[in-house]
Design an enzyme around this catalytic site. Structure first.
Site, mmCIF file in Angstrom:
data_model
loop_
_atom_site.group_PDB
_atom_site.id
_atom_site.type_symbol
_atom_site.label_atom_id
_atom_site.label_comp_id
_atom_site.label_asym_id
_atom_site.label_seq_id
_atom_site.Cartn_x
_atom_site.Cartn_y
_atom_site.Cartn_z
ATOM 1 N N HIS C 56 -4.741 -7.550 2.220
ATOM 2 C CA HIS C 56 -4.774 -6.481 1.227
ATOM 3 C C HIS C 56 -3.718 -5.403 1.474
ATOM 4 O O HIS C 56 -3.857 -4.290 0.987
ATOM 5 C CB HIS C 56 -6.145 -5.803 1.219
ATOM 6 C CG HIS C 56 -7.296 -6.702 0.916
ATOM 7 N ND1 HIS C 56 -7.413 -7.366 -0.276
ATOM 8 C CD2 HIS C 56 -8.382 -7.054 1.655
ATOM 9 C CE1 HIS C 56 -8.539 -8.078 -0.272
ATOM 10 N NE2 HIS C 56 -9.137 -7.911 0.892
ATOM 11 N N HIS C 219 -11.178 -10.506 -4.487
ATOM 12 C CA HIS C 219 -11.213 -11.803 -3.809
ATOM 13 C C HIS C 219 -11.484 -12.909 -4.820
ATOM 14 O O HIS C 219 -11.814 -14.025 -4.447
ATOM 15 C CB HIS C 219 -12.301 -11.826 -2.737
ATOM 16 C CG HIS C 219 -12.254 -10.663 -1.810
ATOM 17 N ND1 HIS C 219 -13.104 -9.592 -1.921
ATOM 18 C CD2 HIS C 219 -11.424 -10.384 -0.785
ATOM 19 C CE1 HIS C 219 -12.809 -8.711 -0.975
ATOM 20 N NE2 HIS C 219 -11.796 -9.159 -0.279
#
Ligand SMILES: Nc1ncnc2c1ncn2[C@@H]1O[C@H](COP(=O)(O)OP(=O)(O)O)[C@@H](O)[C@H]1O
Ligand SMILES: Nc1ncnc2c1ncn2[C@@H]1O[C@H](COP(=O)(O)OP(=O)(O)O)[C@@H](O)[C@H]1O
Ligand SMILES: [Mg+2]
Ligand SMILES: [Mg+2]
Ligand SMILES: [Mg+2]
Ligand SMILES: [Mg+2]
Lengths: 206, 331, 331, 206
Positions: C56, C219
């Protein structure tokens, strides 16, 4: 009137704009074979923009050529457009301050334009570009003073240039990267000029 | 075309509009497709102007800012701006001390910028010089180095020339620094997946599911080889090797390195590449100064990366580290 | 899998290694998978610790820096770090004034961080508090807002709590600011193409050639609807509407907005989105303060974007604008 | 020795590590149906790590449980691993300072672990998780003191829990998001515990 004047340019611009519009698809397609396929857009847009300003053209033929150059500078940033702008700028400089240019100067104006365009494009004669066709025309029109004769010679010279270069490889511009593949194909820039001449001589298909 | 846009023909103008309203402290658009510093030109300072096609943010417009550029003319995606827009950029960057035109070596851009230079000289009496970035080692052999394409090396030249101009150096000196930086930069790229030019609507190239192309240009120009995807260390290793073959480094040399994503390749993977590049450069005896890792010159959503080396002397190192400020980069 | 990596199991460690060697002025890795400020903990300052899965960037590790975080524990891609690593991060952030654990509301992360908190309280006598980000409005209805997932809103909480801690405020106050910021944030995401977790080797989801999913999680968690790709203004419009439905704004309200790329979506397209979002918020009477446009919280090479609104009062606005410095963000 | 000692734990850890390894693929697959497919990794890695430290275990059963908890904290960060670590931590606290824990305390130890795990996982009994199976075992082993009897009751309770919850929906963890789809599927966490028990009772297939 004995030569090129504002009025001549106005008529010519209308014909060139119409020729550009009608050749739009053909030129895009030809450019798309080994290039980015935008030549039709460039030619159509550039002459359209110039023709749209035709009523505002000054009497000074030099300044009139400058206005045409600026139209191309404004709307067409692809190589062909910039080269046309360059050629028109050269003519502008040569004609500045005069409202009547003898037709006999045509060949000399072309010579100046060719020189400026070669410099701008960092090219040479023989590279198989629109400039080679201009050079053929310059030679064919040298010494001529009658407008009809000049047009006829121009038309013949354009055909000759296309034939002469068709089976040579491109040495400049995007097509250069394709080397051998460019053999047998007309240079799109030459084809564009051919269509512009067709427009001027009234040969244009519609 | 998996892109977030409205009408394709509005892509560039809406993007510029968004950028200027998001960062009004940095950017203004005084005429269409011309981005200038929001404060206007700095009187007495050499103006630095760049330009080229859209689709490469932060290049070109993003680097307008203090210690960097004064203005940029921007074209459609991957297309040259018009000569008129370039002339406009030069006028808005004009502080009376001359203009440096600093951009990448692409035929269309060069013709238009030359024409623009003549125009503003004629009409506005603006003196200007040109420095072209031609840093992509793959695009022509060393004997024809001047024919090479300009890629991410531009960022270094923006930075050093920008810092020099901010010192109120004269046009000759700013030009000298830009040329020195351009000469000190070597770049190479590789790509995994293409991007889509909005108005074309289809990918710029195709590559097999597990293929990569080494040496590919930022618009999808052909590279050196196309083969199965290799491990990160092997990719990085070959890229650095080819850069060093073109610009050998020896013990004691200082370089900055830019590991740059073409867009989709994430920072995670850039750091994996950087890790190997650093070991390799240090093994060659060089030391790394101010490494840059991130998105500095992109091709929208292309997957791939470029590596640029910029060999430094004291002068360039100091200019590289000088303060700079734009919405994308602060030093 | 079109990614630049070596062995998939080395992805995270090589990435961290590259990041720390590229930016030693910011980051150190005192134990495996624990990133701390290279200068160590600041004595007497509340330490702020975060953690979560890799993939991320800049979240989580990238935001370690002055005016931001003190340490981060980082797991495999999209997987929680271990409780031991979290305890390690807390120890390295400990300046003796207590620790704020500030991270996203994901079950595994919460369980591990709670356990880590108990461990360091037991073994090292470190007092700590927790603030969870639960800003994704799509992931649970307003009545169950505490069940929502934490996404990009985290960036705002890092910034304000980090600034407050830098003022040497006590743990209760730093915690209060973090909670106030978390309460003021609402986010929503949308996705066009998936990313690939290296060790899984296959995309996290599939979407048709011209499909998008509104509300999808970072996700690949399911969203609200999946349909044909819409124009940018329609996408942005619906996102803002859903945020405003959850947190109404009225005339005179100030918000910061973060238009964030999930990875592959280029800045060009974020600015097109920002342009519309700004018009919409201003039409609602709100004014925008310090908009953020770029890659602040990604999912590697996922294509898509998130929008976060953070409603500000004077206190939060001042903290948001306070200086901060890490390799990815400088204020 | 009349109860759970260091030696018992050492043997148990070896069996659990073996059971984890042999159930690795099955548990990954079961977790993959509605989750992220990592449960086999979690179980295998966690017990392996704990077993690798078996020779270093202290006599203090409390500290021995703590070492096992720390092994899970170290290597397995997925929910199941953290919950096991939590349960072991609870046992550690309850046994601290003693080197011999009467088997009759088993049910009470479980009770403490269940309470801690519910708190950690913010869950409730009936959510269809591993904790429901532990609760079934706690009830079945309450009042028992003979180790063999306890194992037999545990085994039966595990079977009963699986059957009881199979046709209920998951209300916690990743599977919760799939709601109805989870009906008819064994909860992977329960299945993992079932395999651990198989390992302890020697029923493990290899
Ligand atoms: N450097 C150059 N010098 C002279 N003519 C050129 C040059 N580059 C391109 N041309 C001419 O322009 C034509 C292509 O025009 P255009 O499509 O506008 O170029 P591009 O899209 O590649 O910029 C070529 O067929 C050639 O005749
Ligand atoms: N919050 C919770 N409380 C109790 N048990 C849980 C919880 N979350 C998951 N579990 C149990 O753990 C199992 C899944 O474990 P694991 O694969 O490690 O989870 P994940 O990968 O989703 O973090 C579930 O089948 C369930 O039995
Ligand atoms: Mg073309
Ligand atoms: Mg073109
Ligand atoms: Mg799982
Ligand atoms: Mg998991």
């Amino acid at each position: 009137m004995t030569g090129i004047s504002r009025a001549h340019l106005q008529i010519a611009l209308e014909r060139l704009a119409a020729a550009g519009a009608s050749a739009h698809d053909e030129l895009n397609a030809q450019d798309g074979k080994l290039g980015d396929g935008d030549l039709g857009i460039t030619v159509a847009r550039g002459w359209r923009e110039a023709a749209d300003g035709a009523t505002e053209l000054p009497d000074d033929v030099g300044m009139a050529f400058l206005a045409c150059s600026k139209a191309f500078q404004r709307v067409s940033s692809s190589s062909f457009g910039t080269l046309i702008a360059t050629g028109l700028m050269s003519a502008a400089k040569a004609c500045k301050g005069r409202s009547d240019i003898p037709f006999s100067e045509s060949s000399a104006l072309l010579e100046g334009a060719i020189e400026a365009m070669l410099k701008r494009g960092k090219g040479a004669l023989g590279d198989k570009t629109v400039i080679d066709m201009l050079e053929e025309i310059r030679l064919a029109t040298a010494g001529k003073a009658d407008p009809q004769e000049i047009l006829t010679a121009t038309d013949a010279a354009a055909t000759k240039a296309l034939e002469r270069f068709r089976d040579q490889p491109s040495k400049l511009g995007r097509a250069r990267m394709f080397g051998e593949k460019s053999i047998g194909l007309d240079d799109p820039g030459m084809l564009a000029l051919r269509r512009m001449i067709d427009g001027l001589t009234g040969k244009m298909e519609s | 075309m998996k892109k977030i846009l409205n009408a394709p023909q509005d892509y560039v103008d809406e993007m510029l509009d968004g950028m200027c309203t998001a960062h009004p402290e940095f950017y203004a658009q005084p005429e269409r497709r011309v981005i200038a510093r929001s404060g206007g030109a700095t009187q007495g300072k050499v103006g630095i102007v760049t330009g080229g096609g859209s689709g490469h943010l932060p290049i070109f417009t993003g680097y307008v800012g203090k210690g960097l550029l004064d203005a940029a003319a921007i074209g459609d995606v991957f297309a040259s701006p018009s000569a008129e827009q370039m002339a406009g950029a030069m006028r808005h960057a004009n502080g009376g001390a001359g203009i440096l035109r600093l951009y990448g070596n692409y035929g269309g851009d060069v013709m238009n910028f030359d024409m623009a230079g003549e125009t503003v000289e004629l009409e506005d009496d603006i003196e200007s010089t040109t420095v072209l970035l031609a840093d992509d080692v793959v695009s022509a052999p060393p004997e024809e180095a001047e024919k090479r394409r300009g890629v991410a090396g531009m960022v270094y030249a923006f930075k050093t020339a920008g810092a020099k101009a901010e010192e109120m150096a004269d046009l000759a000196n700013v030009t000298r620094i830009a040329q020195k930086t351009a000469d000190a930069c070597r770049s190479i790229g590789m790509a995994l997946t293409p991007c889509t030019v909005p108005q074309a609507g289809k990918p710029t190239f195709t590559l097999g599911e597990d293929e990569m192309e080494m040496g590919m240009g930022i618009h999808g120009e052909p590279g050196i080889w196309r083969d199965k995807l290799k491990p990160a260390d092997a990719i990085t290793g070959e890229m650095i090797e080819r850069l060093l073959a073109d610009m050998p480094l020896s013990s004691g040399d200082r370089v900055s390195i830019l590991v740059n994503s073409l867009g989709a390749t994430p920072d995670e993977e850039l750091y994996i590449m950087y890790r190997h590049a650093k070991m390799q450069l240090e093994a060659a005896g060089a030391s790394i100064v101010m490494p840059l890792v991130g998105r500095y010159a992109t091709s929208m959503e292309m997957t791939g990366a470029t590596i640029t080396l910029c060999k430094l002397d004291d002068e360039l190192e100091a200019l590289l580290k000088a303060p700079a400020d734009c919405a994308f980069w602060r030093v």
